[in-house]
Write an enzyme that holds these catalytic residues in place. Sequence first.
Site, short mmCIF file in Angstrom:
data_model
loop_
_atom_site.label_atom_id
_atom_site.label_comp_id
_atom_site.label_asym_id
_atom_site.label_seq_id
_atom_site.Cartn_x
_atom_site.Cartn_y
_atom_site.Cartn_z
CB CYS A 1 -0.83 0.11 1.25
SG CYS A 1 -1.82 -1.25 1.66
NE ARG B 1 4.84 1.24 -1.18
CZ ARG B 1 5.75 1.25 -0.22
NH1 ARG B 1 6.88 1.88 -0.39
NH2 ARG B 1 5.54 0.65 0.93
CD1 TRP C 1 -0.78 -5.94 -3.12
CD2 TRP C 1 -0.82 -6.79 -1.05
NE1 TRP C 1 -0.37 -7.25 -3.20
CE2 TRP C 1 -0.38 -7.79 -1.95
CE3 TRP C 1 -0.92 -7.11 0.30
CZ2 TRP C 1 -0.04 -9.08 -1.54
CZ3 TRP C 1 -0.58 -8.39 0.73
CH2 TRP C 1 -0.15 -9.35 -0.19
CG ASN D 1 0.19 2.01 3.79
OD1 ASN D 1 -0.86 2.07 3.16
ND2 ASN D 1 1.31 2.60 3.38
N GLY D 2 -0.96 -1.37 6.63
CA GLY D 2 -0.68 -2.29 7.74
C GLY D 2 -1.90 -3.12 8.09
CD GLU E 1 17.97 -12.31 -8.76
OE1 GLU E 1 17.43 -12.88 -7.80
OE2 GLU E 1 17.56 -11.21 -9.21
CE LYS F 1 14.68 -10.84 -10.94
NZ LYS F 1 15.05 -10.18 -9.79
CD GLU G 1 11.03 -11.42 -9.42
OE1 GLU G 1 10.37 -11.15 -8.42
OE2 GLU G 1 12.24 -11.17 -9.50
CG HIS H 1 22.23 -36.37 -6.33
ND1 HIS H 1 22.69 -37.59 -5.92
CD2 HIS H 1 23.34 -35.61 -6.51
CE1 HIS H 1 24.01 -37.57 -5.83
NE2 HIS H 1 24.43 -36.37 -6.20
CE LYS I 1 11.65 -2.57 -6.21
NZ LYS I 1 12.47 -3.59 -6.92
N1 HGA Z 1 -5.38 -3.74 6.18
C1 HGA Z 1 -5.68 -2.71 5.22
C2 HGA Z 1 -4.42 -2.16 4.57
C3 HGA Z 1 -3.64 -3.24 3.86
C4 HGA Z 1 -2.15 -2.95 3.62
O1 HGA Z 1 -1.48 -2.20 4.31
N2 HGA Z 1 -1.54 -3.61 2.61
O2 HGA Z 1 -0.15 -3.42 2.33
C5 HGA Z 1 -6.67 -3.21 4.18
O3 HGA Z 1 -6.80 -4.42 3.93
O4 HGA Z 1 -7.35 -2.37 3.61
#
Ligand code: HGA
Length: 608
Positions: free
Chosen positions: A2, A27, A73, A99-100, A483, A487, A490, A506, A603
């Site tokens: 986020c 990100r 996110w 965020n979080g 690596e 790459k 992803e 093996h 990211k």
């Molecule tokens: N928990 C919040 C924010 C998610 C977040 O920080 N993602 O990196 C949500 O789900 O909206």
Amino acid sequence: MCGIVGYVGPQDAAPILLEGLGRLEYRGYDSAGLAVATKSGLKVRKVSGRVADLAADLPARFKGAPGIGHTRWATHGEPTPENAHPHTDAAGRIAVVHNGIIENADELRAKLAADGVEFASQTDTEAVAHLVAAAFQAGAVDLEQAVRQALRQVVGAYGLAVMDAEHPDRIVVARNGSPVLLGVGEKEMFVASDVAALIGYTRQVVYLDDGELATVTPTGYRTFTLDDRAVAKSPSTIDWDVVGAEIGDHAHYLIKEIQEQSRTIERALKGRIDERFDTAHLGGLNLTVREAREIRRVKILGCGSACYAGDLGAQLIEDLARVPASAEPASEFRYRNPVVEPDTLYVAVSQSGETIDTLAAVQELQRKGGRVIGIVNVVGSTIARQVDGGIYLHAGPEMSVAATKSFTSTVTAFALLALHLGRIRDLSPEQGRRIIAGLNALPEQIAQVLEQSDAIAEVAREIAGSNSVLFVGRRRGWPVAREGAQKLKEVSYVHAEAYPSAELKHGPLALVSPELPTVAIVPDDNLLDKNTSTLSEIKARKGPVIALAHRELPSDLADRTLVMPKNEPELDPILMSVPLQLLAYHAAVALGRDVDKPRNLAKSVTVE
Ligand code: HGA
């Protein structure tokens, strides 16, 4: 993951927020939104999808300030417009971006619901908007106090920004486990979760630490703690060049960043080579010579490409300094109650400096008295500030999700560290000079590798049609293979697996067939014969082979050789990584993938 942007000042906030959110797109996110204060209250707009969709969705007269914006996110609730941030209280007075993860969200939601609150989303975040509104109802005199009262009830990780329609001259931000910074302008202020959002607006930033809040108005800021103790914080200057973050004429950030590597390696080396004593100067390590001599072991921690770069770093340290060294995923380390030794140097590697698993490993180490240094790209990031010393990569902003320039710069930083540790031990001046000459040759040699981009694109188009690709290497070639496989996976979504060459027999040799191409790392070193035997084993089973080597290999060993310039054996992995980046890039383009924003990836991995 986020992103948060906020603006308070005389201009209309929306264009600034959209620009900032655009800069945070790299990100990774799934939905976006913003809120601005107008004379008639808050206006909020949210979409699931891209920032461009949000911009297209904004009415022409979406004017006002301050404003806050967010790229989400999802962790709690699907990526729908309702779950996108900002979230508001029932009256539409308070807006919050976050965020979080709020860990006691269920409990808070149940309590608020019992008080009659109706929720408009499934998120954990919405509870905060209602808590702030409740704090006002309970008598809080201003937004600062209301946010403090709300956050005292919250358990979990947050970086958040809050606006109040009735105090439209300010934004209040808070940080606990998720980054928040303030940008200082001329009679205007910005807030963000990542300095990238502020590029082009200001270079003066103030980083908040965990447990801190700030009230931000057009003319200044006040920083304080949850229990309202004032904390003095002064701005620092971001030294990134703005061009670093612009895509310019390139089709994708990924190819731009791959092509930047001559320059970024130069920057990693700049001012750090001491020709007089054939060693490296690393001013930020904060280790005296005596302390550095006492190191008996080096343990490197990182996630994904940072860990593979750490594998190469460990070999460099063992080779040049003869100190036992190993790398391990930080995400595993933190959960196995690690034994922390006083004479071990711990090295945390993270491009963003915000990788939550690496940060948690650092904190666990420091709690047990371990000495940790960081190898980080983003100046002033959380890990950079948490560690006891370290090496900045100075690679400029890396916008594409897949690590490229940060990978080669990290290995270069490890080479400098290994040289430094080696020269205060038994590495001779001659050997030091040999490594320095090799390091100095890297930028020019990378330019030579990049000239092969078209030939590599041809190979990539062939590989793009395969269901799977095997990558093999020995010793230093093994992390390069890992690596390379990472790459390809992803960015192109083609399945790839890396194996140490000798392990083929093996198990995975059973897979080798004309349908499974192998990319082999075959440097001209003391293991050349061993590596060519591996190729014979593959060719005997009719497996197609693409070799990275220092000279053309005969057709009974490889169908295609990409001939690489030769450096010192310790540094060849840096050069060998670059064609594998190009291979992944061109395969992704051939398959029409979203190159810079691969599905499901972010990211800066700031949630567990
Ligand atoms: N928990 C919040 C924010 C998610 C977040 O920080 N993602 O990196 C949500 O789900 O909206």
